[in-house]
Design an enzyme around this catalytic site. Structure first.
Site, mmCIF file in Angstrom:
data_model
loop_
_atom_site.group_PDB
_atom_site.id
_atom_site.type_symbol
_atom_site.label_atom_id
_atom_site.label_comp_id
_atom_site.label_asym_id
_atom_site.label_seq_id
_atom_site.Cartn_x
_atom_site.Cartn_y
_atom_site.Cartn_z
ATOM 1 N N GLU A 245 -0.800 -0.236 -6.499
ATOM 2 C CA GLU A 245 0.641 -0.926 -6.899
ATOM 3 C C GLU A 245 0.720 -2.834 -8.297
ATOM 4 O OE1 GLU A 245 2.794 -2.202 -3.741
ATOM 5 O OE2 GLU A 245 2.882 0.560 -3.130
ATOM 6 N N LYS B 208 14.020 3.095 -0.435
ATOM 7 C CA LYS B 208 12.960 4.344 -0.753
ATOM 8 C C LYS B 208 13.858 6.159 -0.945
ATOM 9 C CE LYS B 208 8.841 2.331 -0.009
ATOM 10 N NZ LYS B 208 7.457 2.244 0.877
ATOM 11 N N ARG C 112 7.563 3.752 -4.568
ATOM 12 C CA ARG C 112 5.808 3.906 -3.579
ATOM 13 C C ARG C 112 4.732 3.649 -4.272
ATOM 14 N NH1 ARG C 112 7.662 6.866 0.985
ATOM 15 N NH2 ARG C 112 6.578 6.135 1.499
ATOM 16 N N SER C 113 3.996 3.923 -3.471
ATOM 17 C CA SER C 113 1.912 3.646 -4.394
ATOM 18 C C SER C 113 1.773 4.455 -5.324
ATOM 19 C CB SER C 113 1.178 3.132 -3.130
ATOM 20 O OG SER C 113 1.277 4.377 -2.962
#
EC number: 4.2.1.11
Length: 429
Positions: free
Chosen positions: A205, A339, A368-369
């Site tokens: 991230e 999310k 999200r990653s």
């Protein structure tokens, strides 16, 4: 005018080099909406299913050709002819077509791609930016960025157990100034880490992923960076943690193991560990402080720190109204991480945010990653009046794209816009 006339999908790559689904929806006006679906590294057990191919000879089994085929062969015939402006009916049709609790037949990644692309097509057809189309005339609040500048846990190859250490520029007057603050601290942190001989490579991230002696050392170097950047900790900049505790919870033993520090806690001990950190550092938010199914420790944590801190449920709630409702009834946590791919449709995402706000819970829109250049969540953060957004550090274009979109929105709103700032957290005090 906004009748769906065509739906197509393709396999593209996300920020980690893994395949993901991209969908395009065309409507009768000739407008086309495009959406790319994100993917998580640390995923909750109760999330909607992300359909992968499982063919180890191709993308290590992570291909999404099945999900793409489901969009083209199953979903498209069912939704062509529907009105893209009727989001609830569109999403309900796809959910019924799937027919499973976790969207495991068609894949949440297939359904979500169509859901978001349809909303974008409808917004364009109506001549509205997405945040205004979804949020209405009252959508004008720019979120506080929770900027993940130091990574540990599943997001980095290091001995730091807590997954994310974030700076929270809540004392700045505008989103643009808050973003500048976060970026300057990010650059200052690089100098601090270099001075200690620590690595300055970045994690999924965009935050640094150094090998440090403990979680507390991670907090200490961030505090030093805040000072070096010329900001006042606690007043202008606070801290937030994403512990991702499910990643270090031993379910059989019922213990939390911070291997990097050589510490092992029961639920009560873990809560006291967090309380000690919060007393020593200007922490305003702790996300996933306990395992996703350890409701008893979540209750202890909420009773101990819920009046002082934002306690965010990510893996705990997975953007799911059923789990959120249980949390509200039991008095567990006081905030929900949002999310879109955890639940798999825009309608269900909006329902979760509304439920949270009605109960007095805060909400944090989140990436999200595994991300792409898609900026949908920036618009949704404003549309849903979340007041906070998690979308990574001040590096990696997949993260910066969301921040840049928020800069555009703030500019477009002009004097009508407001930066949430400290008010995003005041409801908890």
């Amino acid at each position: 005018m906004t009748e769906i006339i065509n739906v197509t999908a393709r396999e593209i790559l996300d920020s980690r080099g893994n395949p993901t689904v991209e969908v395009e929806v065309a409507v009768g006006t000739g407008d086309v909406g495009r959406a790319a679906v994100p993917s998580g590294a640390s995923t909750g057990e109760h999330e909607a299913l992300e359909l992968r191919d499982g063919d180890k000879g191709r993308y290590l089994g992570k291909g999404v050709r099945k999900a793409v085929a489901n969009v083209i062969d199953e979903i498209a015939p069912a939704v062509v002819g529907l009105d893209a402006s009727d989001q609830a009916s569109l999403d309900a049709r796809m959910i019924a077509l799937d027919g499973t609790p976790t969207k495991s037949k068609l894949g949440a990644n297939a359904i979500l791609g169509v859901s978001l692309a349809a909303a974008k097509a409808a917004a364009t057809a109506h001549g509205l930016p997405l945040y205004r189309y979804v949020g209405g005339a009252g959508a004008r609040t720019l979120p506080v960025p929770l900027m993940n500048i130091l990574n540990g846990g599943a997001h980095a190859d290091s001995n730091v157990d807590i997954q994310e250490f974030m700076v929270v520029p809540l004392g700045l007057p505008t989103f643009a100034e808050a973003l500048r603050c976060g970026a300057e601290i990010f650059h200052a942190l690089k100098k601090v880490l270099k001075g200690k001989g620590a690595a300055t490579g970045v994690g999924d991230e965009g935050g640094y992923a150094p090998s440090l002696a403990s979680n507390e050392e991670a907090l200490a170097v961030i505090m030093e960076a805040i000072g070096q950047a010329g900001y006042e900790p606690g007043k202008q900049v606070a801290l937030a943690l994403d512990c991702a505790a499910s990643e270090f919870y031993d379910k059989k033993a019922g213990k939390y193991e911070l291997e990097g520090e050589g510490k092992r806690f029961d639920g009560k001990g873990l809560v006291e560990y967090y309380a000690e950190l919060a007393a020593k550092y200007p922490i305003v938010s702790i996300e996933d402080g306990c395992d996703e199914d350890d409701w008893a420790t979540w209750k202890l944590l909420t009773e101990r720190l819920g009046a002082k801190l934002q306690l965010v449920g990510d893996d705990l709630f997975v953007t799911n109204v059923t789990r959120l409702s249980r949390g509200i009834e039991q008095g567990v946590a006081n905030s929900i991480l949002v999310k879109v791919n955890q639940i798999g449709s825009l309608t269900e995402t909006l329902e979760a945010v509304r439920m949270a706000h009605r109960a007095g819970y805060t909400s944090v829109m989140s990436h999200r990653s595994g991300e792409t250049e898609d900026t949908t969540i920036a618009d949704l953060a404003v549309a849903c009046d979340c007041g906070q957004i998690k979308t990574g550090s001040a590096s990696r274009t997949d993260r910066i794209a969301k921040y840049n979109q928020l800069l555009r929105i703030e500019e477009e709103l002009g004097g009508a816009g407001r930066y949430a700032g400290r008010s995003a957290f005041e409801a908890l005090r």
